[in-house]
Design a protein around this motif. Structure first.
Motif, PDB file in Angstrom:
ATOM      1  N   TRP A  47      31.308  49.851  38.079  1.00 41.86           N
ATOM      2  CA  TRP A  47      31.448  48.339  37.860  1.00 41.86           C
ATOM      3  C   TRP A  47      31.563  48.279  36.039  1.00 41.86           C
ATOM      4  O   TRP A  47      32.594  47.664  35.647  1.00 41.86           O
ATOM      5  N   PHE A  48      30.826  48.982  35.384  1.00 39.36           N
ATOM      6  CA  PHE A  48      30.865  48.921  34.130  1.00 39.36           C
ATOM      7  C   PHE A  48      31.995  49.704  33.178  1.00 39.36           C
ATOM      8  O   PHE A  48      32.334  49.226  32.182  1.00 39.36           O
ATOM      9  N   LEU A  49      32.536  50.747  33.835  1.00 45.68           N
ATOM     10  CA  LEU A  49      33.397  51.569  33.471  1.00 45.68           C
ATOM     11  C   LEU A  49      34.980  50.902  33.579  1.00 45.68           C
ATOM     12  O   LEU A  49      35.749  51.234  32.890  1.00 45.68           O
ATOM     13  N   ASP A  50      34.871  50.045  34.735  1.00 47.08           N
ATOM     14  CA  ASP A  50      36.163  49.522  34.977  1.00 47.08           C
ATOM     15  C   ASP A  50      36.552  48.394  34.363  1.00 47.08           C
ATOM     16  O   ASP A  50      35.732  47.295  34.323  1.00 47.08           O
ATOM     17  N   ASP A  51      37.618  48.108  33.669  1.00 39.17           N
ATOM     18  CA  ASP A  51      38.118  46.908  32.946  1.00 39.17           C
ATOM     19  C   ASP A  51      38.979  45.998  33.969  1.00 39.17           C
ATOM     20  O   ASP A  51      39.435  44.801  33.540  1.00 39.17           O
ATOM     21  N   GLY A  52      39.157  46.445  35.060  1.00 40.48           N
ATOM     22  CA  GLY A  52      40.173  45.510  36.089  1.00 40.48           C
ATOM     23  C   GLY A  52      39.302  44.427  36.522  1.00 40.48           C
ATOM     24  O   GLY A  52      38.187  44.126  36.245  1.00 40.48           O
ATOM     25  N   GLY A  53      39.950  43.752  37.832  1.00 37.30           N
ATOM     26  CA  GLY A  53      39.479  42.675  38.188  1.00 37.30           C
ATOM     27  C   GLY A  53      38.014  43.113  39.025  1.00 37.30           C
ATOM     28  O   GLY A  53      37.787  44.377  39.607  1.00 37.30           O
ATOM     29  N   ARG A  54      37.500  42.300  39.681  1.00 34.90           N
ATOM     30  CA  ARG A  54      35.879  42.234  40.106  1.00 34.90           C
ATOM     31  C   ARG A  54      36.176  42.358  41.736  1.00 34.90           C
ATOM     32  O   ARG A  54      35.389  42.725  42.412  1.00 34.90           O
ATOM     33  N   THR A  55      37.096  41.936  42.075  1.00 31.92           N
ATOM     34  CA  THR A  55      37.476  41.681  43.604  1.00 31.92           C
ATOM     35  C   THR A  55      37.194  42.964  44.277  1.00 31.92           C
ATOM     36  O   THR A  55      36.507  42.925  45.404  1.00 31.92           O
ATOM     37  N   THR A  56      37.980  43.961  43.909  1.00 34.45           N
ATOM     38  CA  THR A  56      37.898  45.400  44.429  1.00 34.45           C
ATOM     39  C   THR A  56      36.125  45.661  44.560  1.00 34.45           C
ATOM     40  O   THR A  56      36.051  46.377  45.634  1.00 34.45           O
ATOM     41  N   HIS A  57      35.606  45.435  43.614  1.00 33.19           N
ATOM     42  CA  HIS A  57      33.871  45.902  43.419  1.00 33.19           C
ATOM     43  C   HIS A  57      33.261  45.122  44.691  1.00 33.19           C
ATOM     44  O   HIS A  57      32.556  45.939  45.003  1.00 33.19           O
TER      45      HIS A  57
END
Length: 170
Positions: A47-57
């Motif tokens: 969650w903290f390392l990914d700069d993409g959208g949060r939907t996938t998370h």
């Protein structure tokens, strides 16, 4: 009567008589939760390392949460129904597993060592694991989730029986 007609008595592969301790269900559930927390920690790092959208998370989290809850609810109950053991004057019987189930019989004449182990969670729940090592390529028989006094009596009984047996455990 021909010698081939007389078959020697053999051990019968059957359900062993004794269940493990009911407390084993709680121990197995706690083991599951601890494993799931490791996966959750990985998701938090992602969650903290990914700069993409949060939907996938959120989708991954929802799927993980559903699987974790189902696993924690079903696995301990299922394992408890399957796990059984029995020690007779001639053999030790075990049945274990939950998705993959295994039944084994070890003649006492083949017993080489009998061990009692207690990890941190087993100590917390006053349980123990008995491992019976035999002269078998299939590996040791393991009975986990036994009440500590039951495990101690089983170890004493198997050790005494193995010592009294005149076989060479090979």
């Amino acid at each position: 009567m021909d010698d081939l007609d007389e078959t020697p008595p053999t051990a019968v592969l059957r359900d062993p008589a004794h269940r493990v301790s009911p407390r084993a269900r709680r121990m197995w559930a706690l083991e599951a939760v601890l494993g799931e927390l490791v996966v959750l920690a990985g998701q938090v790092v992602w969650w903290f390392l990914d700069d993409g959208g949060r939907t996938t998370h959120w989708v991954v989290f929802a799927v993980w949460l559903a699987a974790a809850v189902a696993y924690t609810a079903v696995m301990p109950v299922w394992r408890y129904r399957v796990h059984r053991w029995e020690s007779t004057e001639h053999a030790i019987y075990t049945q274990s597993g939950w998705l993959t189930q295994e039944r084994r019989i070890a003649p006492l004449s083949r017993v080489q060592t009998v061990d009692l182990q207690r990890g941190p969670l087993e100590r917390l729940f006053r349980l123990a694991t008995v491992t019976v090592t035999t002269a078998s390529a299939a590996g040791p028989l393991e009975i986990s989730g036994l009440d500590l006094p039951v495990a101690q009596r089983l170890v004493e009984g198997l050790t005494a029986a193995a010592v009294l047996d005149e076989g060479d455990a090979t």
